[in-house]
Scaffold this active site. Sequence first.
Site, PDB file in Angstrom:
ATOM      1  N   GLU A 193      -6.299  17.256   0.641  1.00  0.00           N
ATOM      2  CA  GLU A 193      -7.639  17.275   1.253  1.00  0.00           C
ATOM      3  C   GLU A 193      -7.781  16.122   2.231  1.00  0.00           C
ATOM      4  O   GLU A 193      -8.381  16.273   3.299  1.00  0.00           O
ATOM      5  CB  GLU A 193      -8.709  17.180   0.162  1.00  0.00           C
ATOM      6  CG  GLU A 193     -10.148  17.354   0.663  1.00  0.00           C
ATOM      7  CD  GLU A 193     -10.829  16.050   1.080  1.00  0.00           C
ATOM      8  OE1 GLU A 193     -11.921  16.116   1.657  1.00  0.00           O
ATOM      9  OE2 GLU A 193     -10.250  14.953   0.843  1.00  0.00           O
ATOM     10  N   ASP A 207     -22.250  11.260 -15.578  1.00  0.00           N
ATOM     11  CA  ASP A 207     -22.845  12.010 -16.695  1.00  0.00           C
ATOM     12  C   ASP A 207     -23.845  13.051 -16.202  1.00  0.00           C
ATOM     13  O   ASP A 207     -23.829  14.205 -16.650  1.00  0.00           O
ATOM     14  CB  ASP A 207     -23.524  11.030 -17.655  1.00  0.00           C
ATOM     15  CG  ASP A 207     -24.002  11.705 -18.925  1.00  0.00           C
ATOM     16  OD1 ASP A 207     -23.159  12.167 -19.710  1.00  0.00           O
ATOM     17  OD2 ASP A 207     -25.230  11.779 -19.120  1.00  0.00           O
TER      18      ASP A 207
END
Length: 331
Positions: free
Chosen positions: A168, A309
């Site tokens: 990438e 998270d």
Amino acid sequence: MIIALPLSACGATNPEPPSTDGPVTDGRLAQELKDDVSESGAFAHLQALQRIADENGGNRASPSPGFAASVDYVVGALRRAGYDVETPNYVAQEHGGGRVMLPNVIAQTRTGDPGRVVVIGAHLDSVKNGPGIVDNGSGVATLLEIADRLGASPPVRNAVRFAFFGSEETGLEGSTGYVESLSTDDRRKIMLYLNVDMVASPNGGYMVQGGVGHDESASGPPGSATVGRVLADQLATTGVKAEITEFVGDDESPFVEAGIPSGGAENGDSAVKSQEQARNWGGQAGQVFDRCFHAACDRLDNVNRVVLDHYLHAIAGTVAHFATLNEELSE
């Protein structure tokens, strides 16, 4: 040169969800998967990627021994989670003008309609200047944790495909090669593509891509607004309000060009966080989102585990939503 890629298994796994007579409802699977994924589980994958970089000259760039070891790690983790794994090659340009064949890593659930595939992807390589733990180890770790908790034979209506792309950082070579290798029929089987690129920056925000922009290269094809909206809604359930932005030319680009509805999760890189963004998300206004972007200091201590998270749970919910969807994307 062609890099040899041993396929040893590594890492622990969790038991697959119990089988059912058919797909569970969207809300139920989304909540179960969001509850099951663990930030500590994702962080363990980041620790492994850091060790790989440390043992291979400080980076995981493709082509390099660090990239080969990263491929080996991802293949092993997916196989231990019960998946059949493929490593289709693509052509990459070497420094100096040569060409080399390198692998992407692809795994798909055994359950779900193979004619309606939800693809979620992240790039596996780093830049040469550093280990790339936020960029894009955070995306890789997110996918591996979701794949592990979802299991290879989950109760889904639509198949889920996990894609880990190389190169990438040198022009989207892995994702472009992968999309170009698909037949027209195989492209039509892809319901949507969700790109995960940088979801743990130290001064990170909460940005979602899909459906916004002056043309289709920036907003995505029809259906992309739905992908972006679902991810934004899932982030809202974790307590943060997302900002929907344009695509900027990451691994979603070849999918967009192929007419595949796309979305993206991205928390900011070398851009500066505004006062309004700091009020909405916390962190430091007037400072870049990631001070270690494309630098040697993009190591474990650069990871914002709170940002990771939030994204992990939201992306898990998004995957489950589309894996159980019984309708076409409308916009």
